[in-house]
Design an enzyme around this catalytic site. Structure first.
Site, PDB file in Angstrom:
ATOM      1  CB  VAL A  72      -0.596  65.588  47.541  1.00 21.13           C
ATOM      2  CG1 VAL A  72      -0.782  65.906  49.353  1.00 21.13           C
ATOM      3  CG2 VAL A  72       0.799  65.888  47.055  1.00 21.13           C
ATOM      4  CE1 TYR A 161      12.423  68.960  43.044  1.00 23.95           C
ATOM      5  CE2 TYR A 161      14.478  69.727  42.574  1.00 23.95           C
ATOM      6  CZ  TYR A 161      13.336  69.954  43.583  1.00 23.95           C
ATOM      7  OH  TYR A 161      13.798  70.669  44.859  1.00 23.95           O
TER       8      TYR A 161
END
Ligand code: NAP
Length: 257
Positions: A72, A161
């Site tokens: 992706v 993250y």
């Protein structure tokens, strides 16, 4: 409700529809593929790993599963993935699941995990939503992004993250604002600790597992299917007046003492 002694009642509510889902080789993405296929959708699944297990699981379900090899972070691969979904005739749901978590202590990391986190967790969902938007406008479809409780609370050594998941929730609200007038909804789910290959290292460490279990009000870890059921709810007409929202799926981890 929804099941009998003979097993789950078939729910064909996504029959004739197409869902584009990323990260479908395993974990939460795989559970989402199965849940959409159970409800009759054609699922176009993008992952860079082998997806034969997902395909085998979906083979007996009312919907179809079509695996597409896609990283992706590669714009050409994203374009091909969206085109493959559009080739089915329509795109009703886009579910951005593929994501990575990298350990990056401020004192030692060189910035590479940060760059990778941004590419996979934030830029890719943006690019996929942008490419799919014209198709979603035609169907009045929905985007569901998979964030994390760490989009809402901090965690040491996880700057990339935490930041990208918070950004993904912002992206979700931006998409809701921009696509709402065309009847396209955008929402996110924020899972707590879910037992998947991503969390295997922690789950195998007895002390860490116990700590995560204790942190959840429900006193247990979550299953991928428990995230997938909220994702399908948000993609469905049952959530027809819900947009720009992030739903915690964390057993009470982030909000209950
Ligand atoms: P997982 O078991 O690691 O599965 C993620 C899948 O996405 C893998 O097949 C992975 O392949 C794929 N993927 C990663 N980077 C990709 C890329 N660049 N292109 C295509 N596919 C890619 O993870 P999971 O636990 O199911 O997590 C799924 C999502 O939920 C992630 O966004 C994660 O942040 C979020 N989440 C998970 C938890 C949890 O406790 N498990 C909690 C909160 C949020 P590779 O192995 O090749 O990377």
């Amino acid at each position: 409700m929804g099941s009998t002694d003979e097993g789950p009642t078939p729910d064909p509510s996504f029959a004739g529809e197409t869902a584009l889902i990323t990260g479908t080789a395993r974990g939460i993405g795989r559970a989402c593929a199965v849940r959409f296929a159970e409800r009759g959708a054609t699922v176009v699944g993008g992952d860079r790993l082998d997806q034969s297990e997902t395909a085998a699981t979906c083979a007996d379900l009312p919907g179809a599963f079509e695996p597409v090899a896609a990283d992706v972070t590669d714009p050409a691969a994203v374009e091909a993935l969206v085109e493959r979904a559009a080739d089915t005739g329509r795109v009703d749901a886009v579910v951005n699941v593929a994501g990575i978590v990298a350990r990056e202590p401020l004192a030692t990391h060189d910035g590479e995990p940060w760059e990778r986190s941004v590419a996979v967790n934030l830029t890719a969902p943006f690019r996929i939503a942008r490419e799919a938007a014209p198709h979603l406008r035609e169907t009045g479809g929905a985007v569901v992004n998979v964030s994390s409780i760490y989009g809402q609370i901090g965690a040491a050594e996880r700057a990339g993250y935490v930041s990208t998941k918070a950004g993904l929730e912002g992206l979700t609200r931006a998409l809701a604002a921009e696509l709402g007038e065309d009847g396209v909804r955008a929402n996110a789910v924020a899972p707590g600790f879910i037992e998947t290959p991503m969390t295997e290292p922690y789950a195998e460490d007895g002390a860490a597992r116990e700590r995560f279990r204790e942190l959840a009000a429900l006193g247990r870890l979550g299953e991928p299917s428990e995230v997938a059921s909220v994702v399908t709810f948000l993609a469905s007409d049952d959530a027809s007046f819900v947009t720009g929202e992030t739903v915690l799926v964390d057993g009470g981890r982030a909000t209950v003492e």
